[in-house]
Design an enzyme around this catalytic site. Structure first.
Site, PDB file in Angstrom:
ATOM      1  N   ARG A  40       1.378  -1.285  -0.364  1.00 47.33           N
ATOM      2  CA  ARG A  40       0.001   0.228   0.398  1.00 47.33           C
ATOM      3  C   ARG A  40       1.072   1.007  -0.128  1.00 47.33           C
ATOM      4  NH1 ARG A  40      -4.895  -1.295   4.718  1.00 47.33           N
ATOM      5  NH2 ARG A  40      -6.759  -1.913   2.650  1.00 47.33           N
ATOM      6  N   LYS A 199     -17.897 -15.604   5.723  1.00 45.57           N
ATOM      7  CA  LYS A 199     -18.650 -14.979   5.399  1.00 45.57           C
ATOM      8  C   LYS A 199     -19.685 -14.638   4.724  1.00 45.57           C
ATOM      9  CE  LYS A 199     -16.903 -12.009   9.925  1.00 45.57           C
ATOM     10  NZ  LYS A 199     -15.959 -11.101   9.499  1.00 45.57           N
ATOM     11  N   GLY A 347      -7.700  -6.465   0.189  1.00 46.51           N
ATOM     12  CA  GLY A 347      -7.863  -7.912   1.377  1.00 46.51           C
ATOM     13  C   GLY A 347      -7.193  -9.048   1.467  1.00 46.51           C
ATOM     14  N   GLY A 370     -12.322  -4.348   2.281  1.00 50.26           N
ATOM     15  CA  GLY A 370     -14.094  -3.129   2.637  1.00 50.26           C
ATOM     16  C   GLY A 370     -14.559  -2.741   0.835  1.00 50.26           C
TER      17      GLY A 370
HETATM   18  C1  3PG Z   1      -8.014  -1.385   5.270  1.00 49.18           C
HETATM   19  O1  3PG Z   1      -7.310  -2.159   5.995  1.00 49.18           O
HETATM   20  O2  3PG Z   1      -8.632  -2.468   4.938  1.00 49.18           O
HETATM   21  C2  3PG Z   1      -8.282   0.325   5.486  1.00 49.18           C
HETATM   22  O3  3PG Z   1      -7.125  -0.002   5.898  1.00 49.18           O
HETATM   23  C3  3PG Z   1      -9.464   0.157   6.318  1.00 49.18           C
HETATM   24  O4  3PG Z   1      -9.108  -0.130   8.291  1.00 49.18           O
HETATM   25  P1  3PG Z   1     -10.896  -0.626   8.715  1.00 49.18           P
HETATM   26  O5  3PG Z   1     -11.290  -1.047   8.052  1.00 49.18           O
HETATM   27  O6  3PG Z   1      -9.543  -0.895   9.698  1.00 49.18           O
HETATM   28  O7  3PG Z   1     -11.914   0.787   8.376  1.00 49.18           O
END
Ligand code: 3PG
Length: 389
Positions: A40, A199, A347, A370
Protein backbone atom coordinates in the site's frame (compact mmCIF):
# COMPACT_ATOMS: atom_id res chain seq x y z
CA UNK A 1 -19.25 6.16 -15.22
CA UNK A 2 -18.69 7.04 -11.56
CA UNK A 3 -15.04 7.94 -12.14
CA UNK A 4 -15.86 10.54 -14.80
CA UNK A 5 -17.86 12.54 -12.26
CA UNK A 6 -15.19 12.67 -9.58
CA UNK A 7 -12.66 15.49 -9.21
CA UNK A 8 -9.13 14.45 -10.06
CA UNK A 9 -5.66 15.96 -9.70
CA UNK A 10 -5.94 17.46 -13.19
CA UNK A 11 -8.99 19.47 -12.04
CA UNK A 12 -7.13 21.43 -9.33
CA UNK A 13 -4.21 23.81 -9.20
CA UNK A 14 -1.23 22.66 -7.13
CA UNK A 15 1.31 25.38 -7.95
CA UNK A 16 3.00 26.49 -4.70
CA UNK A 17 0.25 24.79 -2.74
CA UNK A 18 0.51 22.83 0.49
CA UNK A 19 -1.24 19.52 -0.10
CA UNK A 20 -2.90 17.42 2.57
CA UNK A 21 -2.69 13.87 1.23
CA UNK A 22 -4.76 11.06 2.78
CA UNK A 23 -3.17 7.68 2.10
CA UNK A 24 -4.07 4.22 3.31
CA UNK A 25 -0.83 3.19 4.99
CA UNK A 26 -2.69 0.71 7.16
CA UNK A 27 -0.18 -2.06 6.52
CA UNK A 28 0.05 -5.41 8.32
CA UNK A 29 2.58 -5.44 11.16
CA UNK A 30 4.23 -8.55 12.61
CA UNK A 31 4.44 -9.19 16.35
CA UNK A 32 7.62 -7.12 16.60
CA UNK A 33 5.87 -4.16 14.99
CA UNK A 34 7.71 -4.47 11.65
CA UNK A 35 5.90 -3.99 8.36
CA UNK A 36 5.00 -7.33 6.80
CA UNK A 37 3.86 -5.97 3.48
CA UNK A 38 4.56 -2.47 2.12
CA UNK A 39 2.39 -2.80 -0.99
CA UNK A 40 0.00 0.00 0.00
CA UNK A 41 2.85 2.39 0.72
CA UNK A 42 4.56 1.72 -2.60
CA UNK A 43 1.30 2.18 -4.48
CA UNK A 44 0.87 5.78 -3.25
CA UNK A 45 4.41 6.93 -4.06
CA UNK A 46 3.43 7.87 -7.61
CA UNK A 47 0.86 10.34 -6.31
CA UNK A 48 3.40 12.00 -4.00
CA UNK A 49 5.85 12.41 -6.89
CA UNK A 50 3.12 13.64 -9.21
CA UNK A 51 1.99 16.32 -6.75
CA UNK A 52 5.50 17.76 -6.64
CA UNK A 53 5.69 17.66 -10.43
CA UNK A 54 2.49 19.76 -10.46
CA UNK A 55 4.23 22.39 -8.34
CA UNK A 56 3.17 21.44 -4.79
CA UNK A 57 5.38 23.19 -2.23
CA UNK A 58 4.72 20.68 0.57
CA UNK A 59 2.97 17.32 0.89
CA UNK A 60 1.51 16.52 4.30
CA UNK A 61 0.69 12.82 4.47
CA UNK A 62 -1.87 11.42 6.87
CA UNK A 63 -3.14 7.87 7.44
CA UNK A 64 -4.47 5.51 10.04
CA UNK A 65 -2.66 2.36 11.12
CA UNK A 66 -4.51 -0.53 12.76
CA UNK A 67 -7.54 -0.08 14.96
CA UNK A 68 -6.15 1.56 18.11
CA UNK A 69 -8.50 2.85 20.80
CA UNK A 70 -6.80 6.16 21.48
CA UNK A 71 -3.03 6.59 21.69
CA UNK A 72 -1.17 3.29 21.40
CA UNK A 73 2.60 3.31 20.85
CA UNK A 74 2.32 0.03 18.94
CA UNK A 75 0.48 1.85 16.15
CA UNK A 76 2.66 4.95 15.95
CA UNK A 77 3.45 6.08 12.41
CA UNK A 78 7.21 5.96 13.15
CA UNK A 79 7.44 2.63 11.39
CA UNK A 80 5.79 4.17 8.31
CA UNK A 81 8.17 7.15 8.42
CA UNK A 82 11.16 4.80 8.37
CA UNK A 83 9.72 2.86 5.45
CA UNK A 84 8.94 6.06 3.52
CA UNK A 85 12.48 7.30 3.99
CA UNK A 86 13.79 3.99 2.61
CA UNK A 87 11.43 4.00 -0.36
CA UNK A 88 11.75 7.67 -1.34
CA UNK A 89 15.31 8.42 -0.16
CA UNK A 90 13.88 11.77 0.97
CA UNK A 91 13.82 13.59 4.26
CA UNK A 92 10.49 13.06 6.02
CA UNK A 93 9.50 15.05 9.07
CA UNK A 94 7.08 13.16 11.28
CA UNK A 95 4.89 14.97 13.80
CA UNK A 96 4.12 13.13 17.02
CA UNK A 97 0.79 14.80 17.73
CA UNK A 98 -2.14 16.34 15.92
CA UNK A 99 -2.80 18.80 18.75
CA UNK A 100 -2.13 22.46 17.83
CA UNK A 101 -1.14 21.26 14.40
CA UNK A 102 -0.99 24.73 12.91
CA UNK A 103 1.60 25.83 15.46
CA UNK A 104 3.90 22.83 15.12
CA UNK A 105 3.71 22.42 11.35
CA UNK A 106 7.10 23.11 9.75
CA UNK A 107 7.02 25.40 6.73
CA UNK A 108 7.80 24.11 3.25
CA UNK A 109 11.39 25.34 3.38
CA UNK A 110 11.97 23.24 6.50
CA UNK A 111 10.14 20.13 5.30
CA UNK A 112 8.87 19.16 1.87
CA UNK A 113 7.23 15.97 3.12
CA UNK A 114 5.55 15.82 6.50
CA UNK A 115 3.95 12.71 7.99
CA UNK A 116 1.23 13.10 10.60
CA UNK A 117 0.67 10.78 13.57
CA UNK A 118 -1.95 8.01 13.35
CA UNK A 119 -5.36 9.63 12.72
CA UNK A 120 -7.11 6.97 14.79
CA UNK A 121 -5.36 8.13 17.96
CA UNK A 122 -8.07 10.81 17.90
CA UNK A 123 -11.74 9.96 18.25
CA UNK A 124 -12.72 12.77 15.90
CA UNK A 125 -11.42 10.71 12.99
CA UNK A 126 -13.88 7.83 13.14
CA UNK A 127 -16.74 10.12 14.26
CA UNK A 128 -16.37 12.11 11.04
CA UNK A 129 -15.99 15.10 13.34
CA UNK A 130 -16.12 18.52 11.72
CA UNK A 131 -13.79 20.22 14.19
CA UNK A 132 -11.18 17.51 13.72
CA UNK A 133 -11.42 17.92 9.94
CA UNK A 134 -11.21 21.70 10.28
CA UNK A 135 -8.05 21.53 12.37
CA UNK A 136 -6.43 19.23 9.78
CA UNK A 137 -7.49 21.46 6.91
CA UNK A 138 -5.85 24.56 8.44
CA UNK A 139 -2.35 23.39 7.55
CA UNK A 140 -2.95 23.00 3.81
CA UNK A 141 -4.41 24.64 0.71
CA UNK A 142 -5.64 21.55 -1.13
CA UNK A 143 -6.75 18.04 -0.16
CA UNK A 144 -6.11 14.80 -2.09
CA UNK A 145 -7.68 11.46 -1.21
CA UNK A 146 -5.44 8.60 -2.33
CA UNK A 147 -6.63 6.21 0.38
CA UNK A 148 -8.63 3.79 -1.76
CA UNK A 149 -8.80 1.22 1.07
CA UNK A 150 -10.64 3.71 3.30
CA UNK A 151 -13.10 5.15 0.78
CA UNK A 152 -15.96 3.02 2.15
CA UNK A 153 -15.53 4.65 5.59
CA UNK A 154 -17.30 7.87 6.57
CA UNK A 155 -14.33 9.16 8.53
CA UNK A 156 -13.19 12.72 9.07
CA UNK A 157 -9.98 12.55 7.00
CA UNK A 158 -11.80 11.26 3.92
CA UNK A 159 -15.29 12.73 4.33
CA UNK A 160 -15.73 15.82 6.54
CA UNK A 161 -12.38 17.22 5.38
CA UNK A 162 -13.74 17.78 1.86
CA UNK A 163 -15.94 20.57 3.25
CA UNK A 164 -12.93 22.67 4.16
CA UNK A 165 -10.49 22.39 1.26
CA UNK A 166 -10.62 22.15 -2.53
CA UNK A 167 -10.53 18.35 -2.89
CA UNK A 168 -9.90 15.57 -5.39
CA UNK A 169 -8.77 11.95 -5.68
CA UNK A 170 -5.16 10.86 -6.18
CA UNK A 171 -3.66 8.61 -8.85
CA UNK A 172 -4.09 5.38 -6.91
CA UNK A 173 -7.81 5.92 -6.32
CA UNK A 174 -8.17 6.87 -9.98
CA UNK A 175 -6.41 3.69 -11.10
CA UNK A 176 -8.45 1.44 -8.80
CA UNK A 177 -11.75 2.97 -9.88
CA UNK A 178 -10.90 2.84 -13.53
CA UNK A 179 -9.94 -0.86 -13.40
CA UNK A 180 -13.04 -1.89 -11.45
CA UNK A 181 -15.34 0.17 -13.66
CA UNK A 182 -13.93 -1.16 -16.92
CA UNK A 183 -14.08 -4.69 -15.63
CA UNK A 184 -17.69 -4.41 -14.52
CA UNK A 185 -18.97 -2.38 -17.45
CA UNK A 186 -17.12 -3.71 -20.48
CA UNK A 187 -15.17 -6.87 -19.65
CA UNK A 188 -13.58 -9.08 -22.28
CA UNK A 189 -15.51 -12.35 -22.21
CA UNK A 190 -15.72 -15.01 -20.94
CA UNK A 191 -15.74 -13.17 -17.63
CA UNK A 192 -15.53 -15.35 -14.50
CA UNK A 193 -15.64 -14.51 -10.81
CA UNK A 194 -14.22 -16.47 -7.90
CA UNK A 195 -15.78 -15.49 -4.59
CA UNK A 196 -14.47 -17.00 -1.39
CA UNK A 197 -14.37 -16.08 2.28
CA UNK A 198 -16.05 -17.38 5.37
CA UNK A 199 -18.84 -14.87 5.95
CA UNK A 200 -21.72 -15.48 3.56
CA UNK A 201 -23.50 -12.39 4.85
CA UNK A 202 -20.76 -10.07 3.56
CA UNK A 203 -20.59 -11.79 0.18
CA UNK A 204 -24.31 -11.93 -0.65
CA UNK A 205 -24.48 -8.39 -2.15
CA UNK A 206 -21.34 -9.12 -4.20
CA UNK A 207 -22.72 -12.40 -5.54
CA UNK A 208 -26.05 -10.73 -6.31
CA UNK A 209 -24.42 -7.96 -8.31
CA UNK A 210 -21.74 -10.02 -10.06
CA UNK A 211 -24.00 -12.83 -11.15
CA UNK A 212 -25.61 -10.45 -13.65
CA UNK A 213 -22.27 -9.37 -15.05
CA UNK A 214 -20.19 -12.54 -15.24
CA UNK A 215 -20.53 -15.68 -17.33
CA UNK A 216 -19.75 -18.01 -14.42
CA UNK A 217 -19.35 -17.44 -10.70
CA UNK A 218 -17.32 -19.98 -8.71
CA UNK A 219 -17.84 -20.11 -4.96
CA UNK A 220 -15.36 -21.29 -2.34
CA UNK A 221 -14.41 -20.67 1.29
CA UNK A 222 -16.33 -21.32 4.49
CA UNK A 223 -19.52 -19.78 3.12
CA UNK A 224 -20.19 -22.66 0.70
CA UNK A 225 -21.39 -24.97 3.48
CA UNK A 226 -24.59 -22.96 3.95
CA UNK A 227 -25.38 -23.70 0.29
CA UNK A 228 -24.86 -27.45 0.88
CA UNK A 229 -26.97 -27.43 4.01
CA UNK A 230 -29.93 -25.79 2.26
CA UNK A 231 -29.66 -28.52 -0.38
CA UNK A 232 -30.15 -31.08 2.37
CA UNK A 233 -26.56 -32.29 2.86
CA UNK A 234 -25.07 -32.86 6.33
CA UNK A 235 -22.24 -30.40 6.84
CA UNK A 236 -21.01 -31.58 10.25
CA UNK A 237 -19.26 -28.79 12.15
CA UNK A 238 -18.77 -26.61 9.04
CA UNK A 239 -19.80 -22.96 9.07
CA UNK A 240 -23.53 -22.43 8.68
CA UNK A 241 -25.22 -19.06 8.31
CA UNK A 242 -28.79 -19.76 9.35
CA UNK A 243 -29.86 -16.14 8.85
CA UNK A 244 -29.05 -16.31 5.17
CA UNK A 245 -30.37 -19.77 4.33
CA UNK A 246 -33.32 -18.44 2.29
CA UNK A 247 -31.03 -16.23 0.26
CA UNK A 248 -28.60 -19.12 -0.29
CA UNK A 249 -31.45 -21.33 -1.52
CA UNK A 250 -32.62 -18.67 -3.98
CA UNK A 251 -29.12 -18.22 -5.34
CA UNK A 252 -28.83 -21.90 -6.10
CA UNK A 253 -31.47 -21.41 -8.81
CA UNK A 254 -28.96 -19.42 -10.82
CA UNK A 255 -27.06 -21.78 -13.07
CA UNK A 256 -24.08 -19.42 -13.37
CA UNK A 257 -23.24 -20.15 -9.72
CA UNK A 258 -20.88 -23.10 -9.40
CA UNK A 259 -20.10 -24.88 -6.12
CA UNK A 260 -17.28 -27.35 -5.50
CA UNK A 261 -18.26 -31.02 -5.53
CA UNK A 262 -15.58 -32.22 -3.14
CA UNK A 263 -13.98 -30.66 -0.09
CA UNK A 264 -11.18 -31.17 2.41
CA UNK A 265 -12.53 -31.85 5.88
CA UNK A 266 -10.89 -32.10 9.31
CA UNK A 267 -11.87 -32.53 12.95
CA UNK A 268 -10.32 -29.19 13.94
CA UNK A 269 -9.35 -26.15 11.89
CA UNK A 270 -6.16 -25.30 13.77
CA UNK A 271 -4.87 -28.59 15.16
CA UNK A 272 -6.50 -31.38 13.19
CA UNK A 273 -5.74 -34.97 14.15
CA UNK A 274 -7.27 -36.16 10.89
CA UNK A 275 -8.14 -34.62 7.57
CA UNK A 276 -9.36 -36.07 4.31
CA UNK A 277 -10.89 -35.29 0.95
CA UNK A 278 -14.56 -36.24 0.44
CA UNK A 279 -17.47 -35.52 -1.86
CA UNK A 280 -19.91 -33.08 -0.29
CA UNK A 281 -22.42 -35.80 0.59
CA UNK A 282 -19.91 -37.49 2.88
CA UNK A 283 -19.14 -34.99 5.64
CA UNK A 284 -19.33 -36.77 9.04
CA UNK A 285 -20.96 -34.97 11.97
CA UNK A 286 -17.65 -34.44 13.85
CA UNK A 287 -15.76 -32.95 10.88
CA UNK A 288 -15.78 -29.54 9.18
CA UNK A 289 -15.05 -28.39 5.65
CA UNK A 290 -11.92 -26.26 5.33
CA UNK A 291 -10.78 -26.30 1.72
CA UNK A 292 -11.84 -27.24 -1.79
CA UNK A 293 -11.10 -30.81 -2.85
CA UNK A 294 -8.65 -31.79 -5.60
CA UNK A 295 -11.30 -32.71 -8.14
CA UNK A 296 -13.05 -29.34 -7.86
CA UNK A 297 -9.73 -27.52 -7.86
CA UNK A 298 -8.72 -29.23 -11.12
CA UNK A 299 -12.13 -28.41 -12.57
CA UNK A 300 -11.74 -24.71 -11.68
CA UNK A 301 -8.23 -24.59 -13.14
CA UNK A 302 -9.53 -26.14 -16.36
CA UNK A 303 -12.51 -23.80 -16.56
CA UNK A 304 -10.33 -20.72 -16.05
CA UNK A 305 -8.26 -21.58 -19.13
CA UNK A 306 -10.69 -20.00 -21.59
CA UNK A 307 -11.40 -16.89 -19.46
CA UNK A 308 -10.52 -13.42 -20.75
CA UNK A 309 -11.34 -11.63 -17.50
CA UNK A 310 -11.30 -13.02 -13.96
CA UNK A 311 -12.07 -11.27 -10.70
CA UNK A 312 -11.23 -12.98 -7.42
CA UNK A 313 -12.29 -11.90 -3.95
CA UNK A 314 -11.71 -13.99 -0.84
CA UNK A 315 -9.63 -17.12 -0.13
CA UNK A 316 -11.33 -20.40 -1.14
CA UNK A 317 -10.08 -22.28 1.93
CA UNK A 318 -9.05 -21.66 5.52
CA UNK A 319 -5.66 -20.39 4.33
CA UNK A 320 -4.56 -19.26 7.82
CA UNK A 321 -3.64 -22.90 8.38
CA UNK A 322 -1.19 -24.00 5.64
CA UNK A 323 -2.89 -27.43 5.65
CA UNK A 324 -5.96 -25.81 4.11
CA UNK A 325 -4.31 -23.20 1.90
CA UNK A 326 -3.62 -25.57 -0.99
CA UNK A 327 -6.57 -24.69 -3.25
CA UNK A 328 -6.11 -20.93 -2.80
CA UNK A 329 -2.37 -21.04 -3.43
CA UNK A 330 -2.54 -23.52 -6.32
CA UNK A 331 -5.25 -21.56 -8.10
CA UNK A 332 -3.44 -18.24 -7.57
CA UNK A 333 -0.25 -19.72 -9.02
CA UNK A 334 -2.19 -21.04 -12.02
CA UNK A 335 -3.92 -17.71 -12.61
CA UNK A 336 -0.59 -15.89 -12.35
CA UNK A 337 0.30 -17.71 -15.61
CA UNK A 338 -3.07 -17.01 -17.24
CA UNK A 339 -3.51 -14.94 -20.39
CA UNK A 340 -6.67 -13.45 -18.86
CA UNK A 341 -6.89 -10.06 -17.18
CA UNK A 342 -6.95 -11.19 -13.56
CA UNK A 343 -8.11 -8.69 -10.96
CA UNK A 344 -7.47 -9.56 -7.34
CA UNK A 345 -10.07 -7.81 -5.26
CA UNK A 346 -8.14 -6.76 -2.18
CA UNK A 347 -8.11 -7.80 1.47
CA UNK A 348 -6.85 -11.28 2.35
CA UNK A 349 -6.50 -12.34 -1.29
CA UNK A 350 -4.15 -9.43 -2.09
CA UNK A 351 -2.17 -10.19 1.05
CA UNK A 352 -1.66 -13.82 -0.03
CA UNK A 353 -0.61 -12.70 -3.52
CA UNK A 354 1.97 -10.37 -1.99
CA UNK A 355 3.26 -13.15 0.28
CA UNK A 356 3.63 -15.45 -2.71
CA UNK A 357 5.47 -12.69 -4.52
CA UNK A 358 3.05 -12.88 -7.44
CA UNK A 359 1.83 -9.30 -7.48
CA UNK A 360 3.48 -8.45 -10.79
CA UNK A 361 1.95 -11.48 -12.47
CA UNK A 362 -1.59 -10.16 -12.29
CA UNK A 363 -3.31 -7.43 -14.26
CA UNK A 364 -4.34 -5.73 -11.02
CA UNK A 365 -4.04 -6.39 -7.31
CA UNK A 366 -6.28 -4.03 -5.38
CA UNK A 367 -5.08 -2.16 -2.30
CA UNK A 368 -8.58 -2.08 -0.80
CA UNK A 369 -10.45 -4.89 0.95
CA UNK A 370 -13.78 -3.44 2.10
CA UNK A 371 -13.62 -0.72 -0.56
CA UNK A 372 -13.19 -3.15 -3.45
CA UNK A 373 -16.00 -5.28 -2.03
CA UNK A 374 -18.29 -2.23 -2.23
CA UNK A 375 -17.35 -1.68 -5.87
CA UNK A 376 -18.05 -5.35 -6.61
CA UNK A 377 -21.42 -4.91 -4.92
CA UNK A 378 -22.08 -2.14 -7.41
CA UNK A 379 -22.44 0.57 -4.80
CA UNK A 380 -20.52 3.82 -4.65
CA UNK A 381 -17.97 4.73 -2.01
CA UNK A 382 -19.08 7.18 0.62
CA UNK A 383 -15.81 9.16 0.60
CA UNK A 384 -15.93 9.52 -3.17
CA UNK A 385 -19.55 10.59 -3.33
CA UNK A 386 -18.46 13.85 -1.68
CA UNK A 387 -15.93 14.43 -4.48
CA UNK A 388 -18.44 14.38 -7.30
CA UNK A 389 -18.08 17.53 -9.40
C1 3PG B 1 -8.34 -1.65 5.31
O1 3PG B 1 -7.34 -2.20 5.79
O2 3PG B 1 -9.22 -2.30 4.71
C2 3PG B 1 -8.47 -0.17 5.41
O3 3PG B 1 -7.27 0.42 5.82
C3 3PG B 1 -9.59 0.21 6.31
O4 3PG B 1 -9.30 -0.19 7.61
P1 3PG B 1 -10.48 -0.48 8.64
O5 3PG B 1 -11.19 -1.72 8.15
O6 3PG B 1 -9.84 -0.65 9.98
O7 3PG B 1 -11.42 0.70 8.59
Amino acid sequence: MYLDKIKKIKDLDFKNKKVLLRTDFNVPLDKNGSIQDDFRIKESLKTIKHLFSKGASQVIIMSHLGRPQGFDKKYSMNVIRDKLIKLTAKRIVKLDTLVDLEEIMPNSAEAKIVLLENLRFYEGEQNNDDDFAKSLSKVADVYVNDAFGVCHRKHSSVHAITRYLPSCIGLLVEKELSIFENMLESPNRPFYAIIGGSKLETKIPVIQNLVHKVDKLFLGGGMIFTFYKVQGYSIGKSLYDKNNKVMAKMMLNNEKIILPKDVIIADDKDEPSQFLSVTIDKIPSYMMGLDIGDESLSYMIKEMKDAETIVWNGPIGYYENPLFAKATITLLKELAKSKAKVIIGGGDTSFIVERLNLKNDFYHVSTGGGASLKLLEGTGLVALDVLIK
